[in-house]
Design an enzyme around this catalytic site. Structure first.
Site: not given
Length: 161
Positions: A89, A127
């Site tokens: 990311r 998450s």
């Protein structure tokens, strides 16, 4: 060629699904494998996460879901995989993942780590972020598949719908 996509997936996000979907187009088989980490305190059990991921990826014929405890390299060898998939990311992901890739290479020179950049719209997503938003009653249905949003919201007693 078989590829392993290891992680905790607690919970699986749309960013994870993006990596799984794209890698399923690149490899004959992709095994999404939940690592059993005794140092983590997950929201969902391994069995719940396996069921969640199976439901999320049921439309992908060449994806399977499993779990393991121990070294990822050992699991990859046992499953005759030649590739470890890692999603990236941000730059800090790369630093950590590159270190792990080099370490894995010292343990198994025949297994490659392949990095896939997350699609732009999921570059911020984790998450942990999903759980934090849900913990404080915020909406998460744009971050995870619908059935996962319901599971997470149930854990925190949210009724946002």
């Amino acid at each position: 060629m078989i590829a392993i996509y290891p992680g905790s997936f607690d919970p699986i996000t749309l960013g994870h699904l993006d990596i799984i979907t794209r890698s399923s187009q690149l490899y004959r088989r992709v095994i999404v494998v939940i690592s059993r980490n005794p140092n983590k305190n997950p929201l969902f059990t391994v069995e719940e996460r396996i069921a969640q991921i199976r439901k999320t990826t049921q439309h992908l014929d060449n994806v399977e879901v499993d779990s393991f405890e121990g070294l990822t390299i050992t699991y990859a060898r046992d499953r005759q995989a030649k590739v470890l998939l890692r999603g990236l990311r941000v730059l800090s992901d790369f630093e950590k993942e590159l270190q792990m890739a080099h370490t894995n290479k010292t343990l198994a020179s025949d297994i490659e780590t392949v990095f896939l950049a997350t699609s732009t719209e999921y570059g911020f997503l984790s998450s942990s972020l999903v759980k934090e938003i849900a913990r404080f009653g915020g909406p998460i249905n744009h971050l995870v598949p619908e059935h996962i949003a319901l599971d997470v919201e149930k854990c925190y007693g949210n009724t946002l719908r």
